[in-house]
Design a protein around this motif. Structure first.
Motif, PDB file in Angstrom:
ATOM      1  N   THR A  12      21.468 -21.164   1.136  1.00  0.00           N
ATOM      2  CA  THR A  12      20.295 -20.734   0.385  1.00  0.00           C
ATOM      3  C   THR A  12      19.845 -19.369   0.890  1.00  0.00           C
ATOM      4  O   THR A  12      19.632 -19.177   2.094  1.00  0.00           O
ATOM      5  N   VAL A  39      17.275 -16.641   1.700  1.00  0.00           N
ATOM      6  CA  VAL A  39      15.840 -16.632   2.032  1.00  0.00           C
ATOM      7  C   VAL A  39      15.449 -15.230   2.508  1.00  0.00           C
ATOM      8  O   VAL A  39      16.287 -14.451   2.964  1.00  0.00           O
ATOM      9  N   TRP A  84      15.645 -14.979  -3.782  1.00  0.00           N
ATOM     10  CA  TRP A  84      15.404 -16.013  -2.775  1.00  0.00           C
ATOM     11  C   TRP A  84      15.336 -17.390  -3.430  1.00  0.00           C
ATOM     12  O   TRP A  84      15.145 -17.517  -4.635  1.00  0.00           O
ATOM     13  N   ASP A  85      15.487 -18.401  -2.620  1.00  0.00           N
ATOM     14  CA  ASP A  85      15.456 -19.787  -3.086  1.00  0.00           C
ATOM     15  C   ASP A  85      16.605 -20.100  -4.042  1.00  0.00           C
ATOM     16  O   ASP A  85      16.484 -20.935  -4.930  1.00  0.00           O
ATOM     17  N   SER A  86      17.733 -19.451  -3.857  1.00  0.00           N
ATOM     18  CA  SER A  86      18.905 -19.670  -4.703  1.00  0.00           C
ATOM     19  C   SER A  86      20.076 -20.094  -3.833  1.00  0.00           C
ATOM     20  O   SER A  86      20.326 -19.491  -2.784  1.00  0.00           O
TER      21      SER A  86
END
Length: 270
Positions: free
Chosen positions: A113, A115, A242-244
């Protein structure tokens, strides 16, 4: 007179029984003939349609045996493939992101992920030149900086022009080259915006890295989905990435391999 009537009555009774018996015998004869014809019909030669019907009936009756056998064969192949050693499995030289020359091994993957982390490129660009930030960049690099010593180049194919050291034939690796280019870009930008000294060769180095990184990004073509930004100052509705979640090589695995085949022991990204 009455005795004569009785006599004829007895005769008529006898005749009726004879007629009944004769009728029964005819019927039995006819039924016998029909049975004989039926037997002849059953014994007639087998036709092509009959053979096909019999074949289909046989297949239907044994279908469960065929299905079960095929399932067992598939199960056996799957179990055999799982128990084979990694080196025994077929190697695809065109595996995505893999060295196709045959030098490098298959490397593990993991879900990662993205961040936010500004410790590698601080918002206050003057901080980029502190020992703490420079150490973070150096820690990413494997010992040897990705320079690989290949002993026997005749064993491999499609090798690029080698880097000839006095006693070694050496190649570098794309991942460490890309990290070096990214570091140089951040270094130059941070120096220009903070008034810090930057390398004299920054112009041609940047032009090289811009083109190299463009092609590297297009080559990897990471297709992970990204959502709405949460960190842009003007919240413009774009994506900050982010958050992927991404399917990535395990960088620790990459470092371990490169250190095991390193050409020397330096570990500076610049």
């Amino acid at each position: 007179m009455e005795s004569q009537k009785a006599k004829y009555a007895n005769l008529q009774h006898v005749d009726d029984r004879d007629d009944a018996r004769s009728s029964t015998e005819v019927e039995d004869s006819l039924m016998g003939d029909e049975k004989q014809w039926h037997d002849v019909e059953l014994n007639r030669p087998t036709t092509r349609k009959t053979r096909i019907r019999r074949f289909i009936t046989t297949i239907k009756s044994t279908r469960w045996i065929i299905d079960t056998t095929l399932l067992l064969i598939i199960l056996g192949l799957l179990i055999r493939d799982q128990w084979r050693k990694p080196e025994e499995k077929e190697v695809n030289p065109w595996q995505f992101g893999q060295d196709l020359t045959g030098v490098g091994p298959r490397l593990s993957q993991k879900i990662t992920t993205f961040v936010r982390d500004e410790s590698y490129a601080p918002n206050n660009t003057a901080e980029f030149f502190t020992d703490e930030v420079l150490q973070r960049w150096n820690d990413m690099m494997p010992t040897g900086m990705g320079f690989v010593w290949v002993n026997d180049t005749n064993k491999y194919h499609d090798l690029p022009t080698p880097i000839m050291w006095p006693d070694k034939t050496v190649f570098t690796t794309s991942a460490t080259h890309q990290l070096h280019c990214l570091f140089a870009i951040v270094q130059t930008y941070s120096g220009l915006t903070s008034g810090h000294e930057i390398p004299d060769d920054h112009h041609w180095h940047m032009i090289h890295c811009f083109d190299y990184m463009r092609q590297a990004i297009m080559c990897s073509a990471d297709m992970a989905l990204e959502g709405l930004e949460t960190t842009f100052p003007d919240h413009n509705g774009g994506s900050d990435g982010w958050d992927s979640k991404h399917v990535c090589r395990d960088w620790n695995d990459v470092k371990s391999y490169l250190e095991s085949v390193r050409a020397y022991d330096d570990k500076l990204i610049y």
